[in-house]
Design a protein around this motif. Structure first.
Motif, PDB file in Angstrom:
ATOM      1  N   GLY A 216      37.760  44.272  29.791  1.00  0.00           N
ATOM      2  CA  GLY A 216      38.399  44.770  30.896  1.00  0.00           C
ATOM      3  C   GLY A 216      38.595  44.821  32.041  1.00  0.00           C
ATOM      4  N   ALA A 217      39.099  45.169  32.925  1.00  0.00           N
ATOM      5  CA  ALA A 217      39.952  45.002  34.292  1.00  0.00           C
ATOM      6  C   ALA A 217      39.289  45.870  34.988  1.00  0.00           C
ATOM      7  CB  ALA A 217      41.381  45.166  34.500  1.00  0.00           C
ATOM      8  N   GLY A 218      39.102  45.615  36.195  1.00  0.00           N
ATOM      9  CA  GLY A 218      38.651  46.778  37.461  1.00  0.00           C
ATOM     10  C   GLY A 218      39.100  46.222  39.356  1.00  0.00           C
ATOM     11  N   PHE A 219      39.574  47.111  40.170  1.00  0.00           N
ATOM     12  CA  PHE A 219      39.747  46.773  41.093  1.00  0.00           C
ATOM     13  C   PHE A 219      38.165  47.125  42.201  1.00  0.00           C
ATOM     14  CE2 PHE A 219      41.733  51.250  39.593  1.00  0.00           C
ATOM     15  CZ  PHE A 219      42.071  51.583  41.391  1.00  0.00           C
ATOM     16  N   LEU A 220      37.833  46.178  43.374  1.00  0.00           N
ATOM     17  CA  LEU A 220      37.223  46.769  43.568  1.00  0.00           C
ATOM     18  C   LEU A 220      38.177  47.916  44.985  1.00  0.00           C
ATOM     19  CD1 LEU A 220      34.696  46.140  45.533  1.00  0.00           C
ATOM     20  CD2 LEU A 220      35.759  43.964  46.688  1.00  0.00           C
ATOM     21  N   VAL A 221      37.028  48.608  45.771  1.00  0.00           N
ATOM     22  CA  VAL A 221      37.381  50.190  46.092  1.00  0.00           C
ATOM     23  C   VAL A 221      37.214  49.714  47.731  1.00  0.00           C
ATOM     24  CG1 VAL A 221      38.165  51.071  44.670  1.00  0.00           C
ATOM     25  CG2 VAL A 221      36.467  51.724  45.201  1.00  0.00           C
TER      26      VAL A 221
ATOM     27  N   MET B 274      51.159  40.028  44.769  1.00  0.00           N
ATOM     28  CA  MET B 274      50.243  40.558  44.280  1.00  0.00           C
ATOM     29  C   MET B 274      48.422  39.450  43.801  1.00  0.00           C
ATOM     30  SD  MET B 274      50.640  43.402  41.683  1.00  0.00           S
ATOM     31  CE  MET B 274      48.803  43.446  39.977  1.00  0.00           C
ATOM     32  N   SER B 275      49.553  38.971  43.435  1.00  0.00           N
ATOM     33  CA  SER B 275      48.943  36.902  43.128  1.00  0.00           C
ATOM     34  C   SER B 275      47.268  37.235  44.031  1.00  0.00           C
ATOM     35  CB  SER B 275      49.919  36.386  42.559  1.00  0.00           C
ATOM     36  OG  SER B 275      50.264  35.226  43.118  1.00  0.00           O
ATOM     37  N   THR B 276      48.090  37.044  45.544  1.00  0.00           N
ATOM     38  CA  THR B 276      46.596  36.913  45.779  1.00  0.00           C
ATOM     39  C   THR B 276      46.208  38.507  46.625  1.00  0.00           C
ATOM     40  OG1 THR B 276      47.998  37.537  47.865  1.00  0.00           O
ATOM     41  CG2 THR B 276      48.231  34.575  46.986  1.00  0.00           C
ATOM     42  N   ALA B 277      46.006  39.259  46.250  1.00  0.00           N
ATOM     43  CA  ALA B 277      45.278  39.902  46.130  1.00  0.00           C
ATOM     44  C   ALA B 277      44.044  39.928  45.430  1.00  0.00           C
ATOM     45  CB  ALA B 277      46.166  41.717  45.526  1.00  0.00           C
ATOM     46  N   ALA B 278      42.379  39.301  45.968  1.00  0.00           N
ATOM     47  CA  ALA B 278      41.120  39.002  45.610  1.00  0.00           C
ATOM     48  C   ALA B 278      40.401  40.336  45.188  1.00  0.00           C
ATOM     49  CB  ALA B 278      40.644  38.194  46.618  1.00  0.00           C
ATOM     50  N   TRP B 279      40.545  41.902  45.048  1.00  0.00           N
ATOM     51  CA  TRP B 279      39.961  42.649  44.863  1.00  0.00           C
ATOM     52  C   TRP B 279      40.113  43.071  43.654  1.00  0.00           C
ATOM     53  CZ3 TRP B 279      44.073  45.995  42.670  1.00  0.00           C
ATOM     54  CH2 TRP B 279      45.109  46.316  43.513  1.00  0.00           C
ATOM     55  N   HIS B 280      40.782  41.940  42.378  1.00  0.00           N
ATOM     56  CA  HIS B 280      41.349  42.757  41.556  1.00  0.00           C
ATOM     57  C   HIS B 280      39.851  42.073  40.535  1.00  0.00           C
ATOM     58  CE1 HIS B 280      45.563  43.781  41.256  1.00  0.00           C
ATOM     59  NE2 HIS B 280      45.572  43.402  41.905  1.00  0.00           N
TER      60      HIS B 280
ATOM     61  N   VAL C 137      26.267  44.543  32.652  1.00  0.00           N
ATOM     62  CA  VAL C 137      27.492  45.289  33.087  1.00  0.00           C
ATOM     63  C   VAL C 137      27.718  43.729  33.974  1.00  0.00           C
ATOM     64  CG1 VAL C 137      29.638  46.110  34.357  1.00  0.00           C
ATOM     65  CG2 VAL C 137      27.603  47.619  32.472  1.00  0.00           C
ATOM     66  N   THR C 138      29.152  42.776  33.578  1.00  0.00           N
ATOM     67  CA  THR C 138      29.031  42.223  35.354  1.00  0.00           C
ATOM     68  C   THR C 138      30.773  41.799  35.686  1.00  0.00           C
ATOM     69  OG1 THR C 138      30.027  40.121  32.981  1.00  0.00           O
ATOM     70  CG2 THR C 138      27.291  40.342  33.426  1.00  0.00           C
ATOM     71  N   VAL C 139      31.343  41.752  36.326  1.00  0.00           N
ATOM     72  CA  VAL C 139      32.195  42.330  36.973  1.00  0.00           C
ATOM     73  C   VAL C 139      32.139  40.481  37.640  1.00  0.00           C
ATOM     74  CG1 VAL C 139      32.959  43.129  39.221  1.00  0.00           C
ATOM     75  CG2 VAL C 139      31.720  44.041  37.698  1.00  0.00           C
ATOM     76  N   SER C 140      33.312  39.841  37.919  1.00  0.00           N
ATOM     77  CA  SER C 140      34.146  38.742  38.195  1.00  0.00           C
ATOM     78  C   SER C 140      34.757  38.876  39.610  1.00  0.00           C
ATOM     79  CB  SER C 140      33.879  37.989  37.771  1.00  0.00           C
ATOM     80  OG  SER C 140      35.094  38.050  36.711  1.00  0.00           O
ATOM     81  N   PHE C 141      35.649  38.212  40.456  1.00  0.00           N
ATOM     82  CA  PHE C 141      37.150  38.338  40.456  1.00  0.00           C
ATOM     83  C   PHE C 141      37.902  36.793  40.918  1.00  0.00           C
ATOM     84  CE2 PHE C 141      34.131  41.520  43.106  1.00  0.00           C
ATOM     85  CZ  PHE C 141      34.666  42.569  42.893  1.00  0.00           C
ATOM     86  N   PRO C 142      38.560  37.050  39.918  1.00  0.00           N
ATOM     87  CA  PRO C 142      39.632  35.863  39.118  1.00  0.00           C
ATOM     88  C   PRO C 142      40.032  34.826  40.273  1.00  0.00           C
ATOM     89  CG  PRO C 142      40.248  37.353  37.954  1.00  0.00           C
ATOM     90  CD  PRO C 142      39.488  37.821  38.873  1.00  0.00           C
ATOM     91  N   GLN C 143      39.543  35.207  41.490  1.00  0.00           N
ATOM     92  CA  GLN C 143      40.760  34.596  42.636  1.00  0.00           C
ATOM     93  C   GLN C 143      39.754  34.192  43.343  1.00  0.00           C
ATOM     94  OE1 GLN C 143      44.309  36.518  44.011  1.00  0.00           O
ATOM     95  NE2 GLN C 143      44.846  37.728  41.899  1.00  0.00           N
ATOM     96  N   ARG C 144      38.607  34.480  43.589  1.00  0.00           N
ATOM     97  CA  ARG C 144      37.477  34.446  44.482  1.00  0.00           C
ATOM     98  C   ARG C 144      36.129  33.891  43.275  1.00  0.00           C
ATOM     99  NH1 ARG C 144      37.682  35.785  49.855  1.00  0.00           N
ATOM    100  NH2 ARG C 144      35.274  34.482  49.616  1.00  0.00           N
ATOM    101  N   MET C 145      36.128  32.714  42.303  1.00  0.00           N
ATOM    102  CA  MET C 145      35.738  32.591  41.220  1.00  0.00           C
ATOM    103  C   MET C 145      34.657  32.051  42.071  1.00  0.00           C
ATOM    104  SD  MET C 145      36.841  33.146  38.996  1.00  0.00           S
ATOM    105  CE  MET C 145      35.477  32.395  37.952  1.00  0.00           C
ATOM    106  N   GLU C 146      33.903  31.397  43.133  1.00  0.00           N
ATOM    107  CA  GLU C 146      33.405  30.950  44.046  1.00  0.00           C
ATOM    108  C   GLU C 146      32.256  31.689  44.346  1.00  0.00           C
ATOM    109  OE1 GLU C 146      35.683  32.295  47.860  1.00  0.00           O
ATOM    110  OE2 GLU C 146      35.603  31.418  45.354  1.00  0.00           O
ATOM    111  N   LEU C 147      32.333  33.620  44.215  1.00  0.00           N
ATOM    112  CA  LEU C 147      31.043  34.479  44.220  1.00  0.00           C
ATOM    113  C   LEU C 147      30.632  34.674  43.138  1.00  0.00           C
ATOM    114  CD1 LEU C 147      33.608  36.980  45.617  1.00  0.00           C
ATOM    115  CD2 LEU C 147      32.124  35.566  46.810  1.00  0.00           C
ATOM    116  N   GLY C 148      31.001  34.595  41.710  1.00  0.00           N
ATOM    117  CA  GLY C 148      29.836  34.175  40.528  1.00  0.00           C
ATOM    118  C   GLY C 148      30.029  35.608  39.666  1.00  0.00           C
ATOM    119  N   ALA C 149      29.596  35.623  39.021  1.00  0.00           N
ATOM    120  CA  ALA C 149      29.849  37.218  38.231  1.00  0.00           C
ATOM    121  C   ALA C 149      28.332  37.836  38.630  1.00  0.00           C
ATOM    122  CB  ALA C 149      29.145  36.570  36.642  1.00  0.00           C
TER     123      ALA C 149
END
Length: 552
Positions: free
Chosen positions: A17-22, A1-7, A42-54
């Motif tokens: 808070g948290a969220g997930f890409l659908v 699960m730690s490799t799921a980039a959609w978190h 409102v800003t969203v970031s994806f911790p496992q793909r930090m290069e995407l930025g906020a």
């Protein structure tokens, strides 16, 4: 699960808070996480793909949450300012979070000190929903990460990463090992489009995909769809009743069918009705009638038992008013009551058309002479345009197809030539068939009742002639050559219908019946017993099906 980039990690004002890409641009989270979105970004970031930025985001859908922890509808759909190249979350079927033994569930959140995120492991306590809204979660062990602030909006997943819900409420300081989640079926209550992403074993995947595709198309085209009537037609007269207050949108009706209707065919019927509405040819608009359909058939439960079903059409959609099995002697009274009720289902400006779908051997029944009701002796055929349709023809896909094509030509026709089938004609049935086909006949008039020369009459029914007329009474034997009442009937009929567009014949025949009824000698008027078979399949834009056979 730690490799799921959609978190996803969500920030809004002082809330994290948290969220997930659908989807490529949409993220699910809790409404309370973005409660300050009216004043804060409102800003969203994806911790496992930090290069995407906020990424900037806006609230596209709000579940209606009011501000208190126990308020329902704590869901928000965020729209990202651009698409992200990430595979979205995958959902498990509803209820998968419960099992024997109870499966281990995981959530990826962002409590204080964990900007990169951390995991918590919990189990679902029971399938019982708290207040009809939440599944209670309890920590899998006495140690480990509790569901602290920062987990709100996190996807709750099985060990294989499939989503079963969303963390929505965190317990107070006295009980940090307890939390709540919104299961997927409740989330879809507040965002019905989610249903397209969640597999439901009760419904075929291809059927649901088709249904949601049609719903998106209907919304995009601004189609005039009544979700309440679509729902009632999809579930049938014996399905779950319409919820109190009805549906606010087509999405709501679709979600209710998916989650609350046990009949696996309901979604298919809903899709079929919607497709017929969206794909109706432009020519269908020329048929302005709003039929009240009365279907009669032998029930098979006894020689005297009849199955009756009454429906009304509005906006091309069918609304069943009543269905019953009863003795033939009780049919008239039942039909009178249901027709009166069916009028309440028509649009205020609708042009009503009473249509009796009858077995072939009953086509000569005097339904136009039936009284409107116990307190109104006016014949139905004088009060309203009234036609009959052959049940066998109504259920024939081939004939319906050919009839629909012929009506497309008739829409531009100022009138139709009457093809006469004379009493005492030497014409053999095969020659009659060839004549009607060669002439591409649109209107056939018979000088005799059906029983007088049944083979000739059946030729007319089995050939795609849209309109047939005949006298209900008259010559009982066709074997004569001299002019008779049938000849006089056809002479009067030919003069009367000349120049009348076929689409207007139901109204024209109603006027003729009323004129005959008001005559000084009604029994002798040529039009008093005229029977009109008028068959435009576009008025009934659904595949013909067998009647229900309810227990009386």
């Amino acid at each position: 699960m730690s490799t799921a980039a959609w978190h996803a990690r969500i920030e809004c004002g002082n809330e994290v808070g948290a969220g997930f890409l659908v989807s490529a641009r949409r993220v699910l989270t809790c409404a309370h996480v973005v409660r300050q979105s009216g004043a804060a970004a409102v800003t969203v970031s994806f911790p496992q793909r930090m290069e995407l930025g906020a990424l900037s985001a806006s609230v596209a859908v709000h579940g209606g949450w009011q501000g208190a922890a126990a308020d329902p509808g704590d869901l928000a759909v965020l729209e990202l300012d651009r698409e992200v190249p990430l595979a979205p979350a995958v959902f498990a079927p509803p209820g998968t979070e419960h099992g024997v033994p109870s499966p281990l569930l995981e959530a990826y959140g962002f409590p204080d000190g964990y900007d990169e995120g951390t995991l918590a492991q919990y189990r679902a306590v029971s399938s019982t929903l708290i207040a009809g809204e939440w599944v209670q979660l309890e920590a899998a062990t006495a140690h480990g990460q509790p569901l602290a602030a920062g987990f709100s909006g996190a996807a709750v997943t099985l060990g294989d990463g499939r989503v079963v819900g969303m963390v929505s409420a965190i317990a107070g300081a006295r009980d940090v090992r307890v939390g709540r989640m919104l299961p997927t079926q409740v989330m879809a209550r507040y965002w019905p489009e989610l249903g397209e992403l969640v597999p439901t074993p009760e419904h075929r995947p291809d059927a649901m995909k088709r249904l949601y595709t049609l719903v998106r198309r209907a919304v995009a085209e601004g189609a005039d769809c009544d979700p309440d009537r679509l729902y009632v037609d999809a579930v049938g007269p014996f399905g779950p009743p319409l919820p109190e207050g009805g549906f606010g949108s087509l999405w709501d009706a679709t979600g209710y069918v998916q989650w609350e209707v046990p009949d696996p065919e309901a979604a298919t019927r809903l899709a079929d009705r919607l497709a017929e509405l969206l794909d109706a040819p432009d020519g269908a608009a020329a048929s302005a009638w709003s039929p009240i359909l009365v279907e009669l058939d032998r029930s098979g439960a006894g020689v005297d038992q009849v199955t009756v079903e009454v429906s009304a059409y509005r906006g091309g959609q069918r609304r069943r008013v009543g269905s019953h099995r009863l003795p033939r002697t009780a049919v008239r009274a039942y039909v009178q009551e249901r027709i009166d009720e069916a009028f309440t289902q028509l649009a205020p400006d609708a042009d009503e058309l009473i249509t009796f779908v009858l077995p072939r051997e009953w086509l000569n029944e005097p339904v136009a002479q039936w009284e409107c009701g116990t307190d109104d002796s006016t014949p139905l055929g004088c009060a309203y345009p009234l036609v009959v349709v052959d049940r066998a023809r109504y259920r024939s896909g081939g004939l319906r197809h050919r009839l629909a094509k012929k009506w497309q030509k008739l829409d531009a026709c100022p009138g139709a030539r009457l093809h006469r089938v004379e009493c005492g004609t030497p014409e053999q049935p095969p020659r009659l068939r060839k004549r009607l086909r060669d002439d591409d006949a649109e209107l056939a008039g018979f000088g005799f009742p059906p029983a007088t020369a049944r083979r000739h009459f059946e030729i007319g029914l089995n050939t795609p002639v849209p309109v047939l007329l005949w006298p209900r009474t008259g010559c009982a034997d066709s074997r004569h050559r001299t002019p008779c009442t049938g000849t006089a009937f056809l002479d009067e009929l030919a003069a009367s219908v000349a120049g009348i567009p076929p689409a207007e014949l139901p109204s024209h025949i109603r006027e003729l019946r009323e004129t005959a009824e008001a005559d000084e000698d009604p029994e002798q008027h040529w039009a008093r017993d005229v029977q009109l078979l008028w068959d435009d399949p576009r008025c009934f834009p659904e595949p013909a099906a067998s009647l229900h056979s309810p227990v009386a």
